[in-house]
Design a protein around this motif. Structure first.
Motif, mmCIF file in Angstrom:
data_model
loop_
_atom_site.group_PDB
_atom_site.id
_atom_site.type_symbol
_atom_site.label_atom_id
_atom_site.label_comp_id
_atom_site.label_asym_id
_atom_site.label_seq_id
_atom_site.Cartn_x
_atom_site.Cartn_y
_atom_site.Cartn_z
ATOM 1 N N ARG A 216 54.916 23.443 2.562
ATOM 2 C CA ARG A 216 53.546 22.460 2.095
ATOM 3 C C ARG A 216 52.957 21.700 3.423
ATOM 4 O O ARG A 216 51.750 21.673 3.146
ATOM 5 C CB ARG A 216 54.314 21.144 1.162
ATOM 6 C CG ARG A 216 54.979 21.749 -0.024
ATOM 7 C CD ARG A 216 55.206 20.704 -1.017
ATOM 8 N NE ARG A 216 56.246 19.807 -0.399
ATOM 9 C CZ ARG A 216 57.760 20.014 -0.694
ATOM 10 N NH1 ARG A 216 57.928 21.123 -1.368
ATOM 11 N NH2 ARG A 216 58.534 19.323 -0.192
ATOM 12 N N ALA A 217 53.669 21.794 4.391
ATOM 13 C CA ALA A 217 53.152 21.212 5.633
ATOM 14 C C ALA A 217 52.342 22.190 6.339
ATOM 15 O O ALA A 217 51.472 21.824 7.194
ATOM 16 C CB ALA A 217 53.983 20.542 6.508
ATOM 17 N N ALA A 218 52.373 23.562 5.928
ATOM 18 C CA ALA A 218 51.650 24.674 6.807
ATOM 19 C C ALA A 218 50.284 24.541 6.573
ATOM 20 O O ALA A 218 49.836 24.300 5.424
ATOM 21 C CB ALA A 218 52.430 25.869 6.533
ATOM 22 N N PRO A 219 49.489 25.120 7.443
ATOM 23 C CA PRO A 219 47.982 25.205 7.062
ATOM 24 C C PRO A 219 47.721 26.126 5.967
ATOM 25 O O PRO A 219 48.475 27.175 5.514
ATOM 26 C CB PRO A 219 47.340 25.792 8.585
ATOM 27 C CG PRO A 219 48.476 25.538 9.342
ATOM 28 C CD PRO A 219 49.746 25.563 8.699
ATOM 29 N N ALA A 220 46.768 25.750 5.319
ATOM 30 C CA ALA A 220 46.372 26.623 3.754
ATOM 31 C C ALA A 220 45.788 28.107 4.481
ATOM 32 O O ALA A 220 45.445 28.163 5.659
ATOM 33 C CB ALA A 220 45.269 26.046 3.284
ATOM 34 N N GLY A 221 46.307 28.878 3.745
ATOM 35 C CA GLY A 221 45.784 30.228 4.100
ATOM 36 C C GLY A 221 46.942 31.299 4.637
ATOM 37 O O GLY A 221 48.197 30.913 4.336
ATOM 38 N N ALA A 222 46.633 32.398 5.075
ATOM 39 C CA ALA A 222 47.674 33.342 5.306
ATOM 40 C C ALA A 222 48.271 32.696 6.788
ATOM 41 O O ALA A 222 48.065 31.807 7.443
ATOM 42 C CB ALA A 222 47.109 34.479 5.943
ATOM 43 N N ALA A 223 49.938 33.166 6.915
ATOM 44 C CA ALA A 223 50.620 32.797 7.796
ATOM 45 C C ALA A 223 50.364 33.319 9.126
ATOM 46 O O ALA A 223 50.663 33.091 10.245
ATOM 47 C CB ALA A 223 52.211 33.000 7.332
ATOM 48 N N VAL A 224 49.419 34.610 8.802
ATOM 49 C CA VAL A 224 49.097 35.284 10.083
ATOM 50 C C VAL A 224 47.731 35.741 10.042
ATOM 51 O O VAL A 224 47.233 35.520 9.123
ATOM 52 C CB VAL A 224 49.861 36.433 10.498
ATOM 53 C CG1 VAL A 224 51.426 36.169 10.708
ATOM 54 C CG2 VAL A 224 49.641 37.715 9.122
#
Length: 449
Positions: A216-224
């Motif tokens: 949930r805390a990760a930036p929106a969009g793809a992880a790479v």
């Protein structure tokens, strides 16, 4: 010419720096120091820069055969790309699922709510499909365990086994981690593989909740993300800027020994200066492991449908398959698909990773690709191929001589984002140190004059 090049001032008379190794870590350090008006000599033993970032042209296509993407949880690589004028060419992969080839049964889409294969919802249908109802039930026990159980585990493998059991470890985490890091979960510390996971476990009370919190805390969009035209464009741009900044770049220059006041070259020359080492093994034995990449350019209309999404991760022990992972690069990167289409219909690039190479690997790679993709592929479909072997370095445990700095994979761990961020911090600290030395020495020089 970019802003950094236009604004570059003449070299100062400050302490010079010698950078040993022209991989991405060495290039970033050299760039940061040169932008601080520090004289830099960069020494690379091979005939090219970039280290494990490398371009290879097959069937008229420029392909990354080393790093092909960077993690977006850190802005380190994107910030560097922007400074190098590549911001408009940062691209996300196609929004397709990755798949998992389990030890038994057919390939299936990878569970969608995990981190390195650790599920945030242990009883989700896609998790049950991967680990079985008993494996999922065991993983769900994590939710009622005391929060400190396993929290002091050193390796990611130990943490997962303790909290969620063997099925999640063996069938999900092991194939994902091995495919991403070219190392088993037992070889990776929790804090390097998943920064913040241990703290999130202690906050939330369970490993699955911790994974959910981090997602949930990760930036929106793809992880790479990648770069249109390939990650190797970063190296091209770094090299151009280093030369514009006046860095003395020397290829095919082997270093024999390192000391705090400089390096001794194989030919006997001594190059004086503060030393930054970006070459694995330069400061003593450093454990390495081979990482072999087989790149296949295939012509098959059956691959147009991307039958396994962007590719597959393979569970260790899957019968008849030696590959650890497969990436369908023309399915993953739309820019590459466009360029492949320009070479004729049905052209695709598939990349497989292996733990070792032998004479039969080209045949094995084609067979593995056929099995994993579920498409009959024979030698008649093969347009061109290449086998590339890297030596991946583990984090160095060798003592670093006082006054010498270490960057690159042996200092920062794996991944471009970690290497770039660590190299920039190291260079900035060294630049401040050198500036402080110059400031302390200036009054004495003035008094002597």
């Amino acid at each position: 010419m970019n802003e950094a090049q236009r604004g570059a001032s003449p070299r100062s008379a400050s302490t010079p720096v010698v950078v040993v190794g022209g991989g991405v870590g060495g290039l970033v350090v050299a760039r940061e120091l040169a932008r601080s008006c520090i004289r830099v000599t960069l020494l690379e033993a091979s005939d090219r820069l970039g280290g494990q970032v490398r371009r290879l042209t097959l069937a008229g296509l420029d392909l990354d055969v080393g790093a092909e993407a960077f993690a977006t949880k850190s802005t380190a690589v994107a910030d560097l790309a922007r400074e190098l004028g590549l911001e408009a060419d940062i691209v996300a992969p196609a929004p397709l699922r990755a798949w998992l080839q389990p030890v038994t049964g057919a390939a299936r889409p990878l569970p969608s709510t995990g981190l390195l294969g650790i599920p945030s919802k242990p009883l989700a249908r896609d998790v049950i499909a991967s680990v079985g109802i008993f494996g999922a039930a065991r993983a769900a026990v994590d939710r009622v365990m005391p929060r400190r159980v396993g929290a002091d585990a050193e390796s990611l493998g130990d943490l997962v086994r303790i909290r969620m059991g063997a099925a999640v470890h063996d069938r999900l985490v092991s194939p994902v981690v091995t495919g991403v890091h070219s190392a088993s979960p037992a070889e990776l510390s929790v804090d390097r593989a998943a920064p913040g996971l241990r703290a999130a476990l202690l906050r939330s009370g369970s490993l699955s909740r911790a994974v959910g919190e981090l997602r949930r805390a990760a930036p929106a969009g793809a992880a790479v993300a990648g770069i249109r035209g390939g990650i190797a464009r970063l190296v091209d741009s770094l090299e151009l800027e280093l030369r514009a900044l006046g860095v003395d770049v020397r290829l095919e220059t082997a270093v024999e020994s390192v000391s705090p006041d400089g390096v001794q070259l194989a030919g006997g020359e001594h190059v004086a200066g503060r030393v930054v080492v970006a070459a694995p093994g330069m400061l003593g034995p450093s454990p390495t492991r081979p990482a072999v990449v087989a790149v296949l350019v295939l012509r098959s209309a059956q691959l147009d449908a991307a039958p396994r999404g962007t590719g597959l991760l393979v569970a260790p022990g899957a019968p008849g398959i030696r590959a650890r992972a497969l990436t369908h690069q023309t399915a993953k990167w739309p820019w590459l698909a466009e360029r492949a289409a320009g070479q004729g219909e049905g052209l695709h690039v598939v990349r497989l990773s292996y733990a070792s190479a032998d004479a039969d690997l080209p045949t094995i790679a084609l067979r593995d690709a056929s099995t994993l993709l579920g498409v009959r592929l024979t030698a008649s479909h093969l347009v061109e191929r290449a086998i590339v072997t890297w030596q991946r370095a583990a984090v160095s445990e060798s003592p670093v001589p006082e006054g010498v700095l270490l960057v690159g994979e042996t200092a920062a761990g794996g991944g471009l984002a970690a290497v770039v961020a660590h190299a920039r911090r190291t260079a900035q600290e060294l630049a401040r140190d050198i500036a402080g030395e110059a400031a302390e020495g200036a009054p004495r020089r003035l008094g002597q004059g």
